[in-house]
Each structure stands twice: as C-alpha cells, then as structure tokens.
Design an enzyme around this catalytic site. Sequence first.
Site, mmCIF file in Angstrom:
data_model
loop_
_atom_site.group_PDB
_atom_site.id
_atom_site.type_symbol
_atom_site.label_atom_id
_atom_site.label_comp_id
_atom_site.label_asym_id
_atom_site.label_seq_id
_atom_site.Cartn_x
_atom_site.Cartn_y
_atom_site.Cartn_z
ATOM 1 N N THR A 1 0.822 -1.221 0.000
ATOM 2 C CA THR A 1 0.000 0.000 0.000
ATOM 3 C C THR A 1 0.853 1.267 0.000
ATOM 4 O OG1 THR A 1 -0.143 -0.114 2.402
ATOM 5 C CG2 THR A 1 -1.966 -1.098 1.173
ATOM 6 N N ARG B 1 -5.645 -1.578 9.427
ATOM 7 C CA ARG B 1 -5.747 -0.171 9.836
ATOM 8 C C ARG B 1 -7.225 0.171 9.977
ATOM 9 N NH1 ARG B 1 -0.748 -0.729 10.583
ATOM 10 N NH2 ARG B 1 0.814 -0.031 9.110
ATOM 11 N N THR C 1 18.644 1.324 2.348
ATOM 12 C CA THR C 1 18.510 2.760 2.093
ATOM 13 C C THR C 1 19.820 3.526 2.224
ATOM 14 O OG1 THR C 1 17.626 4.817 3.046
ATOM 15 C CG2 THR C 1 17.740 2.946 4.523
ATOM 16 N N GLU D 1 20.083 6.119 3.768
ATOM 17 C CA GLU D 1 20.154 6.630 5.149
ATOM 18 C C GLU D 1 21.176 5.833 5.970
ATOM 19 O OE1 GLU D 1 18.400 9.205 7.108
ATOM 20 O OE2 GLU D 1 18.484 9.908 5.048
ATOM 21 N N TYR E 1 15.746 5.207 12.403
ATOM 22 C CA TYR E 1 15.348 4.574 11.134
ATOM 23 C C TYR E 1 16.574 3.969 10.445
ATOM 24 C CZ TYR E 1 14.158 4.287 6.158
ATOM 25 O OH TYR E 1 14.001 3.856 4.863
ATOM 26 N N LYS F 1 17.346 0.038 9.674
ATOM 27 C CA LYS F 1 17.563 -0.457 8.302
ATOM 28 C C LYS F 1 18.902 -1.179 8.179
ATOM 29 C CE LYS F 1 14.082 0.553 5.549
ATOM 30 N NZ LYS F 1 13.389 -0.447 4.738
HETATM 31 P P1 NDP Z 1 5.927 4.077 2.353
HETATM 32 O O1 NDP Z 1 6.062 4.729 3.676
HETATM 33 O O2 NDP Z 1 5.184 4.764 1.260
HETATM 34 O O3 NDP Z 1 5.258 2.627 2.544
HETATM 35 C C1 NDP Z 1 5.515 1.839 3.665
HETATM 36 C C2 NDP Z 1 4.641 0.594 3.613
HETATM 37 O O4 NDP Z 1 4.935 -0.228 4.749
HETATM 38 C C3 NDP Z 1 3.131 0.864 3.669
HETATM 39 O O5 NDP Z 1 2.476 -0.044 2.817
HETATM 40 C C4 NDP Z 1 2.793 0.538 5.118
HETATM 41 O O6 NDP Z 1 1.447 0.121 5.313
HETATM 42 C C5 NDP Z 1 3.706 -0.649 5.344
HETATM 43 N N1 NDP Z 1 3.944 -0.948 6.761
HETATM 44 C C6 NDP Z 1 4.365 -0.110 7.730
HETATM 45 N N2 NDP Z 1 4.457 -0.776 8.907
HETATM 46 C C7 NDP Z 1 4.067 -2.045 8.662
HETATM 47 C C8 NDP Z 1 3.922 -3.198 9.474
HETATM 48 N N3 NDP Z 1 4.229 -3.182 10.786
HETATM 49 N N4 NDP Z 1 3.485 -4.344 8.908
HETATM 50 C C9 NDP Z 1 3.177 -4.381 7.577
HETATM 51 N N5 NDP Z 1 3.283 -3.329 6.758
HETATM 52 C C10 NDP Z 1 3.734 -2.161 7.296
HETATM 53 O O7 NDP Z 1 7.427 3.724 1.866
HETATM 54 P P2 NDP Z 1 8.044 3.704 0.372
HETATM 55 O O8 NDP Z 1 7.120 2.987 -0.513
HETATM 56 O O9 NDP Z 1 8.522 5.049 0.031
HETATM 57 O O10 NDP Z 1 9.359 2.831 0.609
HETATM 58 C C11 NDP Z 1 9.331 1.410 0.476
HETATM 59 C C12 NDP Z 1 10.481 0.831 1.289
HETATM 60 O O11 NDP Z 1 11.716 1.301 0.792
HETATM 61 C C13 NDP Z 1 10.463 1.191 2.768
HETATM 62 O O12 NDP Z 1 11.001 0.084 3.473
HETATM 63 C C14 NDP Z 1 11.421 2.366 2.858
HETATM 64 O O13 NDP Z 1 11.977 2.455 4.150
HETATM 65 C C15 NDP Z 1 12.442 1.971 1.812
HETATM 66 N N6 NDP Z 1 13.136 3.051 1.138
HETATM 67 C C16 NDP Z 1 12.430 4.059 0.555
HETATM 68 C C17 NDP Z 1 13.068 5.040 -0.150
HETATM 69 C C18 NDP Z 1 12.335 6.162 -0.796
HETATM 70 O O14 NDP Z 1 12.983 7.160 -1.145
HETATM 71 N N7 NDP Z 1 11.033 6.063 -1.008
HETATM 72 C C19 NDP Z 1 14.549 5.017 -0.305
HETATM 73 C C20 NDP Z 1 15.182 3.876 0.310
HETATM 74 C C21 NDP Z 1 14.486 2.935 0.995
HETATM 75 P P3 NDP Z 1 0.247 1.204 5.602
HETATM 76 O O15 NDP Z 1 -0.106 1.781 4.260
HETATM 77 O O16 NDP Z 1 -0.810 0.362 6.175
HETATM 78 O O17 NDP Z 1 0.816 2.207 6.557
HETATM 79 P P1 GDR Z 2 14.558 11.453 3.904
HETATM 80 O O1 GDR Z 2 13.341 12.174 3.162
HETATM 81 O O2 GDR Z 2 14.643 11.817 5.332
HETATM 82 O O3 GDR Z 2 15.769 11.686 3.043
HETATM 83 O O4 GDR Z 2 14.112 9.918 3.838
HETATM 84 P P2 GDR Z 2 12.536 13.491 3.499
HETATM 85 O O5 GDR Z 2 11.861 13.883 2.238
HETATM 86 O O6 GDR Z 2 11.694 13.345 4.716
HETATM 87 O O7 GDR Z 2 13.693 14.561 3.854
HETATM 88 C C1 GDR Z 2 14.665 14.949 2.899
HETATM 89 C C2 GDR Z 2 15.469 16.126 3.432
HETATM 90 O O8 GDR Z 2 14.636 17.288 3.461
HETATM 91 C C3 GDR Z 2 14.868 17.972 4.689
HETATM 92 N N1 GDR Z 2 13.707 18.791 5.031
HETATM 93 C C4 GDR Z 2 12.479 18.326 5.282
HETATM 94 N N2 GDR Z 2 11.969 17.065 5.253
HETATM 95 C C5 GDR Z 2 10.660 16.909 5.526
HETATM 96 N N3 GDR Z 2 10.126 15.681 5.470
HETATM 97 N N4 GDR Z 2 9.841 17.957 5.847
HETATM 98 C C6 GDR Z 2 10.312 19.254 5.908
HETATM 99 O O9 GDR Z 2 9.570 20.189 6.210
HETATM 100 C C7 GDR Z 2 11.693 19.447 5.601
HETATM 101 N N5 GDR Z 2 12.485 20.543 5.526
HETATM 102 C C8 GDR Z 2 13.705 20.127 5.184
HETATM 103 C C9 GDR Z 2 15.120 16.846 5.690
HETATM 104 O O10 GDR Z 2 15.714 17.358 6.877
HETATM 105 C C10 GDR Z 2 16.008 15.938 4.861
HETATM 106 O O11 GDR Z 2 17.324 16.387 4.899
HETATM 107 C C11 GDR Z 2 13.514 9.365 2.678
HETATM 108 C C12 GDR Z 2 12.557 8.244 3.147
HETATM 109 O O12 GDR Z 2 11.816 7.794 2.037
HETATM 110 C C13 GDR Z 2 13.320 7.080 3.746
HETATM 111 O O13 GDR Z 2 12.414 5.999 4.007
HETATM 112 C C14 GDR Z 2 14.385 6.632 2.726
HETATM 113 O O14 GDR Z 2 15.111 5.554 3.264
HETATM 114 C C15 GDR Z 2 15.292 7.793 2.379
HETATM 115 O O15 GDR Z 2 14.496 8.836 1.817
HETATM 116 C C16 GDR Z 2 16.335 7.411 1.353
#
Ligand code: NDP
Ligand code: GDR
Length: 329
Positions: free
Chosen positions: A11, A36, A126, A128, A151, A155
């Site tokens: 999702t 949820r 990630t 991170e 986080y 990871k």
């Molecule tokens: P999202 O936050 O959009 O999605 C997270 C998903 O995890 C949702 O479907 C959520 O379900 C589900 N989830 C959370 N907690 C649980 C749980 N306890 N049991 C089962 N399902 C759970 O993340 P993204 O799609 O952006 O990212 C996908 C993955 O990649 C994540 O692991 C993220 O940490 C990692 N990642 C993301 C990056 C990015 O830039 N997007 C970069 C690097 C890594 P629900 O909808 O019900 O909350």
């Molecule tokens: P990040 O993404 O922490 O890199 O993690 P996010 O978009 O939250 O932040 C990116 C950068 O922007 C700065 N920032 C702010 N961020 C948010 N969210 N809101 C604000 O108002 C704001 N102002 C400045 C942050 O400090 C940061 O430096 C994402 C997630 O998808 C993780 O799950 C994933 O692993 C990493 O990217 C790669």
Amino acid sequence: MAKTALITGITGQDGAYLAHFLLGKGYKVYGLLARRATKTTWRLKYLGIEGKVTLLEGDLTDATSLIRAIREANPDEFYNLGAQSFVATSWRQPQLTALSTGLGALNCLEAIRLTNPKIKFYQASTSEMFGGMPEYPIQSETTPFHPRSPYGVSKLFAHWATINYRESFDIFGCCGILFNHESPLRGIEFVTRKVTDAVARIKLGVQKDLHLGNIDAKRDWGFAGDYVKAMWLMLQQEKPDVYVVATGKTTTVRDMCRIAFDYVGLDYEKYVVIDPKFYRPAEVDLLRGDPTKAKNILGWEAETDLEELIHMMVDADLKRVQDELKVAR
Ligand code: NDP
Ligand code: GDR
C-alpha cells in the site's frame, strides 16, 4: 509458467509501483495488508490495480502472519518494502521503528527459512545507512555505514540480517541501497511531496506559505517508477548481491523548491518560511549515490531527471487540489 510475488508494503509508494510493474510482466501478485482503521489502498486504486492483486492480512511485527501469508501465496519472489519509513518519526517512535523496519525484516527471513528457503528475497535498504558523512561525498556499495537516525539504525540491522541469512542459510537475499525516490504517490510528509502539494495550493489560492526545516540538505532524488525495476532486476540475477540505486546527481532542498515554484511562475523565496520544528536531532547533509554497479551488472539507469519528476508531481497535485475544490463547491 507465470511467477508469483509477495510484497510487504504494497500500500506504500514503492509497493504500488512494484505491483503495477510485476503485473505488467505477467506475475501473480500478493500483498501483505496491515490492519488499519481506515482504508489504505488509494495508491493501488490510483494505478488501476486494486482488483488485480490479492491482499493478505498480516503485519511485519507478527511472524506468524508472515508464515501464513507465504503458505497462502507460495511466492517465487518476496519483496520486503514494508517499514515505518519516515525518518523524522523514527526519533519519536524509535521502538516501533526498530520493530517494523528492523526486526520486521528478520521476521520475513525467518518465515522464508521455515517455509521455503528457495524463495528469492529483496530487502529495501537505504542511503540513510550511509549518514551523509562529509568524508564520503559520493556513496557506493563499499562506503562505510554511519546511520544518523533510529530509522537508519533499524535499516542497517535489516540489511545485515539479509546478508547473514544468505551466508548462514544460503537464502537468495538481495539488498537494494536505494537513494530517495519520489512520485505523485509519495506520502505528503516527505519533503518533495510537501513542496509540490504546497505549490499547487499556493498557486490555487488556498495556502499562504510553506514551512520547512533544513533546506540546505542535499539529496539524490529519482523517480520511484524507475527504481522498482531495479528491485526486480536484482532478483533475476544468478547470484544475490547488494546494489546502490541512484541518479548520481545531488540537489539541495532549496533548489528542489525553486524548480517546483518556478514551474508555476512563483518565486519560492516569497513563500518558504524556515521553521525549527522541522529540523532533525541529527541531519544527513549530503547524499549522492554512485550507480555504476547497477548500470554494469543490472543494465539499470535512472530515466527521469529531477526537473521532469518535480513537474510531474506538481501537475498531479494541481489536479488533486482542483478536484478537491470542485467537490467543496
Ligand atoms: P511508504 O512509507 O510509502 O510505505 C511503507 C509501507 O509499509 C506501507 O504499505 C505501510 O502500510 C507498510 N507498513 C508499515 N508498517 C508495517 C507493518 N508493521 N506491517 C506491515 N506493513 C507495514 O514507503 P516507500 O514505498 O517510500 O518505501 C518502500 C520501502 O523502501 C520502505 O522500506 C522504505 O523504508 C524503503 N526506502 C524508501 C526510499 C524512498 O525514497 N522512497 C529510499 C530507500 C528505501 P500502511 O499503508 O498500512 O501504513
Ligand atoms: P529522507 O526524506 O529523510 O531523506 O528519507 P525526506 O523527504 O523526509 O527529507 C529529505 C530532506 O529534506 C529535509 N527537510 C524536510 N523534510 C521533511 N520531510 N519535511 C520538511 O519540512 C523538511 N524541511 C527540510 C530533511 O531534513 C532531509 O534532509 C527518505 C525516506 O523515504 C526514507 O524511508 C528513505 O530511506 C530515504 O528517503 C532514502
């Protein structure tokens, strides 16, 4: 014969794009659906695949539910994308983050080991985990890790657990170290989507300003639709491995804002307000990934540049806000 995949986090942003991609390849797709109080399938609906995937109730923190899901789906490939993925929240809910983002991956690996160790496993690692330390201005598969948030720490546990299960039990476990990737389906709390949503609302006269934290942070942003292909490619190789997936370019949050506001003819400096509330206890200042290995071995390259991506997101948010306003009238 058609393959079967099981996706945790279906999702979420990546889960929805990956499901869409795998359906296009003829896969039967199952997804783990966390219980949820309100419906969470809007992204699947947005991509027109809500009725095309089979959702199985379960939670990453409940290993028995993972075993049940594997028994029911009998997957060839298991993609662990589920996580508490918002870095800022991980300081406020560190234990929850460790349980779902860290131990959740271990639960998946154990469930695979106990049911069918032949299942290929993808772990969503990630950038991170690198922590953006100044001595490593470009990060690759060999850069040392230094996570800067609960986080990132969680990871890193999941990352090493995957490698450990490969070395201990011969599980085909791959880790994609993905750098930030965004889309119109990005959660509103992440900075790109927060900005593009605000740009749409300001342009349409329903928001005055935009409060942000550290706008000097630099990120390597790509398009989620491109990145899910790299996840799949990793599981199609002969050997499991770790790959960095990134564009190789880095941009400040400030310049990303400039791109978004410029697109609708507004000056970002007139609307962005720096608000200490959005600063983090420890910041990751600079992320820039080196995707050479992914290019050489997987044949993967990012196809969408940041400007194209931000324009796509602003367009989607303009449409969403216009639709909201029509309903409200
Ligand atoms: P999202 O936050 O959009 O999605 C997270 C998903 O995890 C949702 O479907 C959520 O379900 C589900 N989830 C959370 N907690 C649980 C749980 N306890 N049991 C089962 N399902 C759970 O993340 P993204 O799609 O952006 O990212 C996908 C993955 O990649 C994540 O692991 C993220 O940490 C990692 N990642 C993301 C990056 C990015 O830039 N997007 C970069 C690097 C890594 P629900 O909808 O019900 O909350
Ligand atoms: P990040 O993404 O922490 O890199 O993690 P996010 O978009 O939250 O932040 C990116 C950068 O922007 C700065 N920032 C702010 N961020 C948010 N969210 N809101 C604000 O108002 C704001 N102002 C400045 C942050 O400090 C940061 O430096 C994402 C997630 O998808 C993780 O799950 C994933 O692993 C990493 O990217 C790669």
